[in-house]
Scaffold this motif. Sequence first.
Motif, PDB file in Angstrom:
ATOM      1  N   ILE A 143       0.832  -1.199   0.000  1.00 22.22           N
ATOM      2  CA  ILE A 143       0.000   0.000   0.000  1.00 22.22           C
ATOM      3  C   ILE A 143       0.871   1.255   0.000  1.00 22.22           C
ATOM      4  O   ILE A 143       0.573   2.232  -0.707  1.00 22.22           O
ATOM      5  N   ASN A 144       1.965   1.244   0.755  1.00 22.23           N
ATOM      6  CA  ASN A 144       2.848   2.407   0.778  1.00 22.23           C
ATOM      7  C   ASN A 144       3.471   2.665  -0.592  1.00 22.23           C
ATOM      8  O   ASN A 144       3.662   3.820  -0.989  1.00 22.23           O
ATOM      9  N   GLN A 145       3.784   1.604  -1.328  1.00 24.50           N
ATOM     10  CA  GLN A 145       4.276   1.776  -2.698  1.00 24.50           C
ATOM     11  C   GLN A 145       3.210   2.448  -3.566  1.00 24.50           C
ATOM     12  O   GLN A 145       3.514   3.354  -4.351  1.00 24.50           O
ATOM     13  N   ALA A 146       1.974   1.981  -3.424  1.00 22.47           N
ATOM     14  CA  ALA A 146       0.882   2.570  -4.199  1.00 22.47           C
ATOM     15  C   ALA A 146       0.666   4.024  -3.811  1.00 22.47           C
ATOM     16  O   ALA A 146       0.421   4.883  -4.678  1.00 22.47           O
ATOM     17  N   ARG A 147       0.759   4.330  -2.539  1.00 22.35           N
ATOM     18  CA  ARG A 147       0.565   5.708  -2.077  1.00 22.35           C
ATOM     19  C   ARG A 147       1.636   6.624  -2.680  1.00 22.35           C
ATOM     20  O   ARG A 147       1.360   7.762  -3.072  1.00 22.35           O
ATOM     21  N   SER A 148       2.866   6.130  -2.755  1.00 21.75           N
ATOM     22  CA  SER A 148       3.931   6.922  -3.356  1.00 21.75           C
ATOM     23  C   SER A 148       3.639   7.204  -4.828  1.00 21.75           C
ATOM     24  O   SER A 148       3.841   8.333  -5.308  1.00 21.75           O
TER      25      SER A 148
END
Length: 273
Positions: A143-148
């Motif tokens: 999810i953090n990758q997607a948020r970035s």
Amino acid sequence: MKLPRIMPRLAGIASSLILGSVLALSGAGAAHASESAAGPAYVALGDSYSSGVGAGSYDSGSGDCKRSTKAFPALWAAANAPSSFSFTACSGAKTGDVLANQLGPLNTGTGLVSLSIGGNDAGFADVMTTCVLSSDSGCLDRINQARSYVTNTLPGKLNSTYDTIRSKAPNARVVVLGYPRFYKLGGGCAAGLSETKRAAINDASALLNSVIAKQVADNGFAYADVTGTFSGHEICSSSPWLHSVNWLNIGESYHPTASGQSGGYLPAFRSAA
């Protein structure tokens, strides 16, 4: 979000492939037009949340794009008699697919455009697959990758898409619709994802909507927020308007039901149009 099309298998066998097929918002396809009589010429663009995946009643001529007669664009057109209706939204579409395959019907006579796009660009399918199959920490990392990506890369892709729509349909009112909140936290789901994962998915969806809304405002378009109309109808609520994993029709998983289209998306679009 683009979903590979594969048959579901026995539990425990190739589950990641099955879940990968679950989640397409997706595709790119040909226009379906119908003539009517009075309102503005209307063109419906976008991904599977606009094409109506999950609502059933698909137009056989739309193929893998899975355009539904119960999708909000078709419902709005039936109720408002636009002078023409071109339905090019397609399951699996990213911003590039909209630009390459969906803009043909736009012209100076187009009066109204609807669009939902961005979820596939952000990798929704892979996020959900990872969160279903992995630990809380693995889910949060993805999810953090997607948020970035949503924060740093998606705005430029949205702006390019919006700029092209405006250049091809300079006189149109353009309504961009967001995505629902997926889970009711503390709801009635006895199994499935942890509350940690559900909360993180909801937060990522909120970030995606906020980025879309900002780019919409910057481009002078109208934003239609569907989180309010879907409130009380999330997954794990007593009356969900979103499919969870649907083993009978895996491609409809995590998409709005017919009620989600008519009760969630249609009122939001109608108010903004």
